[in-house]
Motif scaffolding. Sequence first.
Motif, mmCIF file in Angstrom:
data_model
loop_
_atom_site.group_PDB
_atom_site.id
_atom_site.type_symbol
_atom_site.label_atom_id
_atom_site.label_comp_id
_atom_site.label_asym_id
_atom_site.label_seq_id
_atom_site.Cartn_x
_atom_site.Cartn_y
_atom_site.Cartn_z
ATOM 1 N N LEU A 28 0.817 -1.208 0.000
ATOM 2 C CA LEU A 28 0.000 0.000 0.000
ATOM 3 C C LEU A 28 0.857 1.266 0.000
ATOM 4 C CD1 LEU A 28 -2.858 -0.868 2.520
ATOM 5 C CD2 LEU A 28 -2.873 -1.020 0.025
ATOM 6 N N HIS A 29 0.381 2.246 -0.787
ATOM 7 C CA HIS A 29 1.019 3.568 -0.800
ATOM 8 C C HIS A 29 0.048 4.650 -0.345
ATOM 9 C CE1 HIS A 29 4.501 1.895 -2.822
ATOM 10 N NE2 HIS A 29 3.685 1.294 -3.660
ATOM 11 N N SER A 30 -1.208 4.275 -0.109
ATOM 12 C CA SER A 30 -2.191 5.221 0.407
ATOM 13 C C SER A 30 -3.205 4.442 1.236
ATOM 14 C CB SER A 30 -2.892 5.965 -0.740
ATOM 15 O OG SER A 30 -3.692 5.070 -1.485
ATOM 16 N N THR A 31 -4.054 5.154 1.950
ATOM 17 C CA THR A 31 -5.005 4.505 2.859
ATOM 18 C C THR A 31 -6.448 4.621 2.383
ATOM 19 O OG1 THR A 31 -5.170 6.536 4.179
ATOM 20 C CG2 THR A 31 -3.504 4.911 4.850
ATOM 21 N N GLY A 32 -6.680 5.235 1.227
ATOM 22 C CA GLY A 32 -8.038 5.411 0.720
ATOM 23 C C GLY A 32 -8.649 4.087 0.292
ATOM 24 N N LEU A 33 -9.596 3.578 1.060
ATOM 25 C CA LEU A 33 -10.142 2.246 0.800
ATOM 26 C C LEU A 33 -10.875 2.181 -0.533
ATOM 27 C CD1 LEU A 33 -10.488 -0.608 1.854
ATOM 28 C CD2 LEU A 33 -12.542 0.138 3.069
ATOM 29 N N ASP A 34 -11.607 3.235 -0.896
ATOM 30 C CA ASP A 34 -12.346 3.218 -2.161
ATOM 31 C C ASP A 34 -11.398 3.104 -3.351
ATOM 32 O OD1 ASP A 34 -14.717 3.414 -0.810
ATOM 33 O OD2 ASP A 34 -14.942 5.585 -1.094
ATOM 34 N N ALA A 35 -10.314 3.889 -3.308
ATOM 35 C CA ALA A 35 -9.351 3.851 -4.407
ATOM 36 C C ALA A 35 -8.643 2.499 -4.466
ATOM 37 C CB ALA A 35 -8.321 4.979 -4.238
ATOM 38 N N ILE A 36 -8.303 1.962 -3.298
ATOM 39 C CA ILE A 36 -7.662 0.647 -3.252
ATOM 40 C C ILE A 36 -8.595 -0.414 -3.819
ATOM 41 C CG2 ILE A 36 -6.768 -1.151 -1.721
ATOM 42 C CD1 ILE A 36 -5.936 1.129 0.204
ATOM 43 N N GLY A 73 -12.090 -3.544 6.760
ATOM 44 C CA GLY A 73 -12.773 -3.282 5.496
ATOM 45 C C GLY A 73 -11.956 -3.744 4.306
ATOM 46 N N LEU A 74 -10.627 -3.517 4.353
ATOM 47 C CA LEU A 74 -9.756 -3.962 3.276
ATOM 48 C C LEU A 74 -9.761 -5.479 3.166
ATOM 49 C CD1 LEU A 74 -7.646 -3.458 1.097
ATOM 50 C CD2 LEU A 74 -5.901 -3.354 2.890
ATOM 51 N N ALA A 75 -9.707 -6.161 4.302
ATOM 52 C CA ALA A 75 -9.738 -7.624 4.281
ATOM 53 C C ALA A 75 -11.039 -8.116 3.661
ATOM 54 C CB ALA A 75 -9.580 -8.171 5.696
ATOM 55 N N ALA A 76 -12.142 -7.446 3.970
ATOM 56 C CA ALA A 76 -13.433 -7.831 3.397
ATOM 57 C C ALA A 76 -13.445 -7.624 1.890
ATOM 58 C CB ALA A 76 -14.556 -7.032 4.058
ATOM 59 N N VAL A 77 -12.851 -6.538 1.423
ATOM 60 C CA VAL A 77 -12.769 -6.273 -0.016
ATOM 61 C C VAL A 77 -11.967 -7.371 -0.715
ATOM 62 C CG1 VAL A 77 -11.752 -4.738 -1.748
ATOM 63 C CG2 VAL A 77 -13.089 -3.784 0.140
ATOM 64 N N GLN A 96 -1.128 -2.607 13.441
ATOM 65 C CA GLN A 96 -0.848 -4.005 13.757
ATOM 66 C C GLN A 96 -1.884 -4.549 14.740
ATOM 67 O OE1 GLN A 96 3.209 -4.755 14.856
ATOM 68 N NE2 GLN A 96 3.953 -4.371 12.786
ATOM 69 N N ALA A 97 -2.291 -3.723 15.700
ATOM 70 C CA ALA A 97 -3.335 -4.148 16.632
ATOM 71 C C ALA A 97 -4.654 -4.355 15.891
ATOM 72 C CB ALA A 97 -3.500 -3.109 17.743
ATOM 73 N N ALA A 98 -4.942 -3.481 14.924
ATOM 74 C CA ALA A 98 -6.162 -3.622 14.131
ATOM 75 C C ALA A 98 -6.112 -4.891 13.283
ATOM 76 C CB ALA A 98 -6.352 -2.400 13.242
ATOM 77 N N ALA A 99 -4.915 -5.238 12.799
ATOM 78 C CA ALA A 99 -4.754 -6.457 12.003
ATOM 79 C C ALA A 99 -5.067 -7.693 12.838
ATOM 80 C CB ALA A 99 -3.338 -6.540 11.443
ATOM 81 N N VAL A 100 -4.552 -7.712 14.053
ATOM 82 C CA VAL A 100 -4.821 -8.843 14.944
ATOM 83 C C VAL A 100 -6.312 -8.951 15.233
ATOM 84 C CG1 VAL A 100 -4.427 -9.775 17.251
ATOM 85 C CG2 VAL A 100 -2.512 -8.804 15.955
ATOM 86 N N GLU A 101 -6.943 -7.809 15.472
ATOM 87 C CA GLU A 101 -8.376 -7.805 15.759
ATOM 88 C C GLU A 101 -9.181 -8.294 14.557
ATOM 89 O OE1 GLU A 101 -11.848 -4.659 17.270
ATOM 90 O OE2 GLU A 101 -9.719 -4.114 17.341
#
Length: 234
Positions: A28-36, A73-77, A96-101
């Motif tokens: 990833l180079h940006s955090t915009g979920l829609d664009a990703i 949300g990214l994982a769901a996409v 990283q904490a969000a990834a574990v969750e």
Amino acid sequence: MDRPQSDVLTATPFEIKGSMLTLLELRLHSTGLDAIAQHLAEKVAKAPGMFRSAPIVVDLQALGQVDGLDLAGLAAVMRGHGLVPVGVRGGSPALQAAAVEAGLGLLAAERRSETRPVPAKAAAAGGKTRVVTQPVRSGQQIYADGGDLVVLAAVSPGAEVLADGNIHVYGPLRGRALAGAHGDRTARIFCQCLEAELVSIAGHYRLFEELDPALRGHAVQVFEDGDNLMLQPL
């Protein structure tokens, strides 16, 4: 009373071993979920078979300490496109904490040298060149541990050849070829007939649909130039 042989064989229910696995990376180079999500949909549409049920790692290292990413949300996409997200690499403590969750694993950060690149043969130090004389069939994976790989026959669609060093294919290359498998960015791929599903140097890859049509079916070398993956005729 003697224990049945089947019980003896299963006395230890499993063992944990290290393995050499091929994982796609979403760097990833940006955090915009829609664009990703839009860009990912375009990639998957070009090669749906390539991504179907493929394990993938989300590389967060380029984001630094940025926290504003919806990882769940990214994982769901990704799952919606048939991918299987397995973990993240790098990222801030909050991500990283969000990834574990979100049920994702944590992978060690990739080590990238900031000094002069090591010559390609250094990756093969202590390892021998592996020579394969038979065709590599669909579903097979051939790996040259610590050295170069030379294939004197065809690499079929659905087959995979990997090397810590360089890869040379003297028959048609129709499957996947991944050189510099442990991060050697000076590794190269040389093939006499480029029809590959995927070529990769140190995790930086290009899909068949992204290859220059003028290079398909011809002798080509693949290498990294800075952050660019280059393909040039031989």
